[in-house]
Design an enzyme around this catalytic site. Sequence first.
Site, PDB file in Angstrom:
ATOM      1  CD  GLU A  37     -67.545  12.069 -98.865  1.00 30.85           C
ATOM      2  OE1 GLU A  37     -68.049  11.295 -99.714  1.00 30.85           O
ATOM      3  OE2 GLU A  37     -67.199  11.700 -97.731  1.00 30.85           O
ATOM      4  CE  LYS A  86     -69.418  10.208 -94.923  1.00 28.47           C
ATOM      5  NZ  LYS A  86     -68.472   9.796 -95.987  1.00 28.47           N
ATOM      6  CB  CYS A 119     -70.768  10.026 -99.134  1.00 29.89           C
ATOM      7  SG  CYS A 119     -70.351   8.735-100.337  1.00 29.89           S
ATOM      8  CB  VAL A 124     -66.077   3.485-103.376  1.00 27.49           C
ATOM      9  CG1 VAL A 124     -65.153   4.681-103.516  1.00 27.49           C
ATOM     10  CG2 VAL A 124     -66.394   3.231-101.900  1.00 27.49           C
ATOM     11  CG  MET A 125     -69.480   0.236-101.454  1.00 28.86           C
ATOM     12  SD  MET A 125     -70.055  -0.573 -99.944  1.00 28.86           S
ATOM     13  CE  MET A 125     -70.991   0.700 -99.174  1.00 28.86           C
TER      14      MET A 125
HETATM   15  C1  ACM Z   1     -68.282   7.557 -98.665  1.00 28.52           C
HETATM   16  O1  ACM Z   1     -68.962   7.783 -97.672  1.00 28.52           O
HETATM   17  N1  ACM Z   1     -67.470   8.443 -99.172  1.00 28.52           N
HETATM   18  C2  ACM Z   1     -68.377   6.237 -99.320  1.00 28.52           C
END
Ligand code: ACM
Length: 266
Positions: A38, A109, A146, A173-174
């Site tokens: 991304e 997105k 993501c 990040v999770m």
């Molecule tokens: C994300 O959607 N970049 C965590």
Amino acid sequence: MKAGYLQFKPEFCDPDANIDRIKRLVKGKEFDLLVLPELANSGYLFSSFDELSKTSEELPEGKFCKALQELSIDHNGYIVSGICEKRGGKYYNSSILVSPEGKISIYRKTHLFSDEKKWFAPGDTGFSVCDIIDKGKSVKVGMMICYDWIYPESARTLALKGAQIICHPSNLVMPYCQRAMFTRAIENRVFTITANRTGKETNGGNELNFTGGSVIVDPKGNYLHSGSIEGDECIIVELDPAEALNKSITPNNKIFQDRRTDMYSL
Ligand code: ACM
């Protein structure tokens, strides 16, 4: 088909450096389909619209998109990449599919994560599938970005539209997604390629650590590859997209034919 991902740490607000890095990492690699993370042109942790303005680009004429097109032609393979897009006074967290024939498809997105809501407009493209050609045969691929993964509707919509491979540029990040892609793959009987980034970004008093560990999962939930947590890597595996056309779980269960749409409205 040779398909895979490129995992790296994009330099924040430095598309030229990112183009150079990508070119270096794919040098000598053979692929039919390659997925990048991304926001691979820009990095992630914005603190001002000025940063977005400097690093985003209009499609298809932007330099990052052009560089990917050249790479796609040089390698005779399709490339999917996250990209910070500027269009009509708005910014989108987008993904593009560039083809060696010079075609470009754009996905914006749908589900924005956390502070992305400050900077990006919600995607307006919806989920659609594109045909790519592998050994003379058409293969359907879809894109999601993501955090879209946490909504089963994203992958399900793509799969119902016929996607055999879901390309998933990410800046995770999770800690959940890499394991959850097992479920996205088996519940839809599709291949998934999650191309995550690595490294840490700090900006405007905020800090984020990205989790790497990109994954390629097959329609039966087998992990064809799990990447390293840190470190650049370009991983290509051999897969047969036709496997994603078999939607049978048992001789009596075809996952899409058995859906009870009279019982739910999702
Ligand atoms: C994300 O959607 N970049 C965590």
